[in-house]
Design a protein around this motif. Sequence first.
Motif, PDB file in Angstrom:
ATOM      1  N   SER A 125       2.268 -13.986  -7.734  1.00 46.58           N
ATOM      2  CA  SER A 125       0.876 -14.074  -7.342  1.00 46.58           C
ATOM      3  C   SER A 125       0.500 -12.915  -6.434  1.00 46.58           C
ATOM      4  O   SER A 125       1.317 -12.382  -5.686  1.00 46.58           O
ATOM      5  CB  SER A 125       0.630 -15.403  -6.628  1.00 46.58           C
ATOM      6  N   LEU A 126      -0.780 -12.538  -6.496  1.00 50.66           N
ATOM      7  CA  LEU A 126      -1.324 -11.549  -5.574  1.00 50.66           C
ATOM      8  C   LEU A 126      -1.280 -12.082  -4.146  1.00 50.66           C
ATOM      9  O   LEU A 126      -1.184 -11.317  -3.185  1.00 50.66           O
ATOM     10  CB  LEU A 126      -2.774 -11.231  -5.975  1.00 50.66           C
ATOM     11  N   PHE A 127      -1.318 -13.389  -4.039  1.00 51.14           N
ATOM     12  CA  PHE A 127      -1.295 -14.020  -2.722  1.00 51.14           C
ATOM     13  C   PHE A 127      -0.033 -13.661  -1.941  1.00 51.14           C
ATOM     14  O   PHE A 127      -0.075 -13.408  -0.739  1.00 51.14           O
ATOM     15  CB  PHE A 127      -1.393 -15.544  -2.897  1.00 51.14           C
ATOM     16  N   SER A 128       1.129 -13.652  -2.617  1.00 53.10           N
ATOM     17  CA  SER A 128       2.381 -13.344  -1.914  1.00 53.10           C
ATOM     18  C   SER A 128       2.379 -11.913  -1.398  1.00 53.10           C
ATOM     19  O   SER A 128       2.853 -11.646  -0.292  1.00 53.10           O
ATOM     20  CB  SER A 128       3.576 -13.574  -2.839  1.00 53.10           C
ATOM     21  N   SER A 129       1.832 -10.975  -2.176  1.00 56.82           N
ATOM     22  CA  SER A 129       1.756  -9.576  -1.724  1.00 56.82           C
ATOM     23  C   SER A 129       0.868  -9.474  -0.488  1.00 56.82           C
ATOM     24  O   SER A 129       1.192  -8.753   0.461  1.00 56.82           O
ATOM     25  CB  SER A 129       1.213  -8.681  -2.836  1.00 56.82           C
ATOM     26  N   LEU A 130      -0.257 -10.197  -0.492  1.00 60.10           N
ATOM     27  CA  LEU A 130      -1.159 -10.172   0.662  1.00 60.10           C
ATOM     28  C   LEU A 130      -0.483 -10.756   1.894  1.00 60.10           C
ATOM     29  O   LEU A 130      -0.539 -10.168   2.988  1.00 60.10           O
ATOM     30  CB  LEU A 130      -2.431 -10.958   0.327  1.00 60.10           C
ATOM     31  N   CYS A 131       0.179 -11.898   1.739  1.00 56.38           N
ATOM     32  CA  CYS A 131       0.827 -12.542   2.885  1.00 56.38           C
ATOM     33  C   CYS A 131       1.933 -11.665   3.470  1.00 56.38           C
ATOM     34  O   CYS A 131       2.031 -11.503   4.689  1.00 56.38           O
ATOM     35  CB  CYS A 131       1.413 -13.889   2.466  1.00 56.38           C
ATOM     36  N   LEU A 132       2.786 -11.122   2.607  1.00 58.34           N
ATOM     37  CA  LEU A 132       3.899 -10.301   3.100  1.00 58.34           C
ATOM     38  C   LEU A 132       3.383  -9.014   3.746  1.00 58.34           C
ATOM     39  O   LEU A 132       3.941  -8.546   4.749  1.00 58.34           O
ATOM     40  CB  LEU A 132       4.857  -9.975   1.954  1.00 58.34           C
ATOM     41  N   THR A 133       2.320  -8.437   3.202  1.00 61.81           N
ATOM     42  CA  THR A 133       1.768  -7.199   3.772  1.00 61.81           C
ATOM     43  C   THR A 133       1.180  -7.454   5.156  1.00 61.81           C
ATOM     44  O   THR A 133       1.456  -6.712   6.106  1.00 61.81           O
ATOM     45  CB  THR A 133       0.689  -6.620   2.829  1.00 61.81           C
ATOM     46  N   ILE A 134       0.356  -8.501   5.285  1.00 59.06           N
ATOM     47  CA  ILE A 134      -0.220  -8.813   6.606  1.00 59.06           C
ATOM     48  C   ILE A 134       0.878  -9.255   7.568  1.00 59.06           C
ATOM     49  O   ILE A 134       0.816  -8.982   8.781  1.00 59.06           O
ATOM     50  CB  ILE A 134      -1.315  -9.892   6.467  1.00 59.06           C
ATOM     51  N   ALA A 157      -3.212   0.136   2.266  1.00 59.40           N
ATOM     52  CA  ALA A 157      -2.465  -0.855   1.479  1.00 59.40           C
ATOM     53  C   ALA A 157      -3.326  -2.077   1.169  1.00 59.40           C
ATOM     54  O   ALA A 157      -3.352  -2.567   0.027  1.00 59.40           O
ATOM     55  CB  ALA A 157      -1.202  -1.271   2.231  1.00 59.40           C
ATOM     56  N   LEU A 158      -4.045  -2.566   2.166  1.00 64.80           N
ATOM     57  CA  LEU A 158      -4.889  -3.746   1.943  1.00 64.80           C
ATOM     58  C   LEU A 158      -6.106  -3.406   1.079  1.00 64.80           C
ATOM     59  O   LEU A 158      -6.610  -4.267   0.351  1.00 64.80           O
ATOM     60  CB  LEU A 158      -5.325  -4.330   3.287  1.00 64.80           C
ATOM     61  N   LEU A 159      -6.563  -2.155   1.145  1.00 71.68           N
ATOM     62  CA  LEU A 159      -7.640  -1.738   0.250  1.00 71.68           C
ATOM     63  C   LEU A 159      -7.168  -1.763  -1.207  1.00 71.68           C
ATOM     64  O   LEU A 159      -7.908  -2.185  -2.110  1.00 71.68           O
ATOM     65  CB  LEU A 159      -8.113  -0.333   0.629  1.00 71.68           C
ATOM     66  N   ILE A 160      -5.915  -1.327  -1.432  1.00 70.24           N
ATOM     67  CA  ILE A 160      -5.334  -1.382  -2.782  1.00 70.24           C
ATOM     68  C   ILE A 160      -5.276  -2.824  -3.274  1.00 70.24           C
ATOM     69  O   ILE A 160      -5.657  -3.139  -4.409  1.00 70.24           O
ATOM     70  CB  ILE A 160      -3.929  -0.746  -2.777  1.00 70.24           C
ATOM     71  N   ILE A 161      -4.811  -3.736  -2.403  1.00 72.17           N
ATOM     72  CA  ILE A 161      -4.734  -5.153  -2.775  1.00 72.17           C
ATOM     73  C   ILE A 161      -6.129  -5.708  -3.063  1.00 72.17           C
ATOM     74  O   ILE A 161      -6.330  -6.483  -4.011  1.00 72.17           O
ATOM     75  CB  ILE A 161      -4.040  -5.955  -1.660  1.00 72.17           C
ATOM     76  N   ALA A 162      -7.106  -5.284  -2.264  1.00 78.35           N
ATOM     77  CA  ALA A 162      -8.479  -5.767  -2.462  1.00 78.35           C
ATOM     78  C   ALA A 162      -9.033  -5.297  -3.808  1.00 78.35           C
ATOM     79  O   ALA A 162      -9.650  -6.080  -4.549  1.00 78.35           O
ATOM     80  CB  ALA A 162      -9.364  -5.278  -1.318  1.00 78.35           C
ATOM     81  N   VAL A 163      -8.824  -4.021  -4.130  1.00 70.61           N
ATOM     82  CA  VAL A 163      -9.351  -3.483  -5.392  1.00 70.61           C
ATOM     83  C   VAL A 163      -8.722  -4.207  -6.582  1.00 70.61           C
ATOM     84  O   VAL A 163      -9.419  -4.635  -7.518  1.00 70.61           O
ATOM     85  CB  VAL A 163      -9.088  -1.960  -5.470  1.00 70.61           C
ATOM     86  N   LEU A 171     -10.483  -6.634  -9.448  1.00 67.86           N
ATOM     87  CA  LEU A 171     -10.318  -6.369 -10.876  1.00 67.86           C
ATOM     88  C   LEU A 171      -9.715  -7.564 -11.615  1.00 67.86           C
ATOM     89  O   LEU A 171     -10.022  -7.802 -12.783  1.00 67.86           O
ATOM     90  CB  LEU A 171      -9.418  -5.142 -11.081  1.00 67.86           C
ATOM     91  N   CYS A 172      -8.850  -8.311 -10.923  1.00 70.32           N
ATOM     92  CA  CYS A 172      -8.181  -9.459 -11.542  1.00 70.32           C
ATOM     93  C   CYS A 172      -8.863 -10.781 -11.204  1.00 70.32           C
ATOM     94  O   CYS A 172      -8.280 -11.850 -11.380  1.00 70.32           O
ATOM     95  CB  CYS A 172      -6.710  -9.502 -11.119  1.00 70.32           C
ATOM     96  N   ARG A 173     -10.068 -10.719 -10.644  1.00 67.71           N
ATOM     97  CA  ARG A 173     -10.896 -11.894 -10.358  1.00 67.71           C
ATOM     98  C   ARG A 173     -10.286 -12.825  -9.325  1.00 67.71           C
ATOM     99  O   ARG A 173     -10.525 -14.032  -9.350  1.00 67.71           O
ATOM    100  CB  ARG A 173     -11.197 -12.660 -11.651  1.00 67.71           C
ATOM    101  N   GLU A 174      -9.500 -12.270  -8.419  1.00 67.51           N
ATOM    102  CA  GLU A 174      -9.017 -13.033  -7.256  1.00 67.51           C
ATOM    103  C   GLU A 174      -9.943 -12.697  -6.088  1.00 67.51           C
ATOM    104  O   GLU A 174      -9.576 -11.980  -5.153  1.00 67.51           O
ATOM    105  CB  GLU A 174      -7.561 -12.653  -6.936  1.00 67.51           C
ATOM    106  N   VAL A 175     -11.173 -13.225  -6.148  1.00 68.68           N
ATOM    107  CA  VAL A 175     -12.244 -12.772  -5.249  1.00 68.68           C
ATOM    108  C   VAL A 175     -11.941 -13.112  -3.793  1.00 68.68           C
ATOM    109  O   VAL A 175     -12.152 -12.287  -2.889  1.00 68.68           O
ATOM    110  CB  VAL A 175     -13.593 -13.393  -5.679  1.00 68.68           C
ATOM    111  N   ILE A 176     -11.433 -14.305  -3.544  1.00 72.04           N
ATOM    112  CA  ILE A 176     -11.216 -14.737  -2.164  1.00 72.04           C
ATOM    113  C   ILE A 176     -10.151 -13.872  -1.493  1.00 72.04           C
ATOM    114  O   ILE A 176     -10.343 -13.356  -0.380  1.00 72.04           O
ATOM    115  CB  ILE A 176     -10.799 -16.224  -2.126  1.00 72.04           C
TER     116      ILE A 176
END
Length: 817
Positions: free
Chosen positions: A62-71, A110-116, A120-125
Amino acid sequence: ESLHSSIGLLGISAGSLLLAVHFYSLPRAAPVIPSTALGVLLLILSSLLAYAGIRRSLRNASLFSSLCLTISVFWCGYGVVFILGGQGVLIDAGDFRNALVPGLVTFALALLIIAVVGFLCREVILAMIAAAVSLASAHEVAMRYSTAFGSSAVACNYMIVCLVGGYFALGRILCFLTKEKTALPGTDMAKKKTHEQIQSISGSMNPFAVTGLILNMLYASVFGCRLLGVTGKLFIGQVPWLWAAGIYQIGICILSYRAMDVLMATFFGFTSILKFAGGYCLLYPIWQQEEPSFPTPFLVVFSILFVVLALFLTLKSPVDGLYLLFYVAYCIALACRPKGFFEGGPQGMDVAIFVASALMAVIHLYNVKASAKIPTGKGAVKALLARRSFLKLREGADLHAPYLGYSKYADAEVLGYACSVLASFAITMTGDPQAPLATVVIPWVVVAGGILKLLGGSVAFARGKTLESSAFILYAVMWIIWGLTRYGGLYGTTRSFHAAVGIIAFMLFNGFIVFCTLFLNIAWFFYSFAFLLIAVSFLLDAIHALPAGYDIAATLIFGLVSFYCFLSALFNSIFEGSCLPMGRPIVQLSGVGGGMSKCLHLPARKASSVKRIADILKNGGTCGIPTDTVYVLVAACNRPDAVEKAHHSKRQAQDRPMSLWISSLKQLEPAKHLFTPLLWDFMEAAWPSPISLVVPRGEWVDFLGMKDSAKYVGTPQSIAIRIPDCSVTTHLIDLVGPIVVTSANPTGEADTTHHNQVYAKLGDKVDAVLCDGPSPENIASTVVDCTKMDSGNIGFFRVGIIPKSQVLQILEQVQKK
């Protein structure tokens, strides 16, 4: 749907609230939250986010795990910098800015990359949260350089994160507690489940590589910012970023093994060494004025290892292989200018690595999450190799075939051997006895030879490689102790005797390992024997009797043997067949090395595995399977050839005959009239359980289809029969029919309580093993003599896990009935 996503979102919201309060109160003379307290709270929240990200990513990519580990890594380094500021280590505003900016720049991008990718993958939140934290970081960088940018903009972004994250976390918790009957607008998870399940199955990319690449950006940013003039100097304030990146990189290395990605896991292990070494170099001026020196032979060898790894990674993914060449150039730049962490070529390479890592992070994150893939050249190389008969990539079920049994981790031996090479060549530079810390050897020896070797030993143990794991762990402890004492200033004339005694103890342990490797293979024998030469050089150095050149010779021998093992492990993990073989055992004994065979291993938790074992048994095979007690060797009753094969594979003694197992009494229903009513009722009351009943032999045996092989089961007068209390075993018997059973160990030896032991003892004699880890019990079943039950008496051939009193109680209840 687990609650780990809710925990992660609440953690992000809590940290954002803390930072929002901090930045709103920044213009005040006294902050609302002291810097030290804020740093400690951020560290606690970063550990919570790391837990949520890891637990969530084990379920799907999930994209969520990348966001959590990055923050998480962001707040870990961020929190330590705040603690240093609160404790007075960072005195003025310039120091605080120089410490914070490299990390803020990295995570803004890095977080801008995750946001973009999220948009694109419709994970808006998730994209909104990542974008807001990215903007907050960018605003803070601007605020540190210009007073025109107030802290309110940073606080506003963090408030957005707090509100959005808190809303959706509470919405998910509400949805979970009400079993999806009640949901806040926009937080309904039912629509996303099917999409997430598809995403978790699609692709074979390593989902943890994204975080590893972001950590590479963080490391490069610290030194690249200095070269570009973004920061004024390199100093202790930037160490938290480097060491946080190093610690998390080791975690990503372990998770990459979990994702069965040997090459990227090895690469992340290598880069973690660089991160710890970089942090050491920034700490170094605290105790020495001059710049530290680097052992040039080490850096040359490190660049060679990177080249070899890049070549093998190119076969899997050409883009990843090209990326590794940046680190080859970086090591060469360090070797050309040993003091160049602070200026010149290495920092130029850091800028290039930062840009390359950002591009690779975009590719990996998009390819993991999106259905359409950015091409990385994987298919072209695969097609090219398909035309070559002598080099064939390992794919499918055998890609990560464990050595012994089933494991959740890929093989970590590649990294273990590489660490041996690095640690051995690092100690070729002796250093100045008056200034032992002047040479940057401690990170290479302690981190590479010690910590990462412990990791390799732990993974080897999880895969059932007991001897290899013991050797890796012993050598890791030796490198750590020797590195800290010899190169950390703890080594002196008064400690020589104590050091010598400890080294002799290690040599005795290693001598036992050398003896054991005689039964493993030739390469491991030379590997362990070469380390014995290293230990001898340590001993001679401790008693001040080291001959000139002996330590260099021992180091070269051990380094070359380790390098061969490194290449062999790489070849074996990528290609089918043994291009660089480890060799056969020097001493071959019967019954030793059974696990070396190609015996099929299947995880018991999968229904498909049980079906495959059933097919093998139906076709006349013999298998090792788990039970409610210990592991057993089984064959189908209706295959007389398999029964005879099982008997001969054990060299079964006449006083230990094979027994009969069924899944229910219905399988004996056609012969019910041949049993006495008391015996039948007793069997019905006693089973399923770990109780074997020895019953009189009779015509009922003919119903089982054993034919001539029936002579191998039981004695001429009786047969032991049982229904096991194990769902896997009974399901297997339902598929196959009654089976004959014997213990999965040579006659006279202890019972086997793990599938690894089945491999070691009978791996070359059985067709497959159903792997279920350790047995639930280490004691065999209770064997009851029921041949004279009609007279009201029973006996006990063996009292196992079920005590006599319990069996007698069952008999008494049946007699009353």
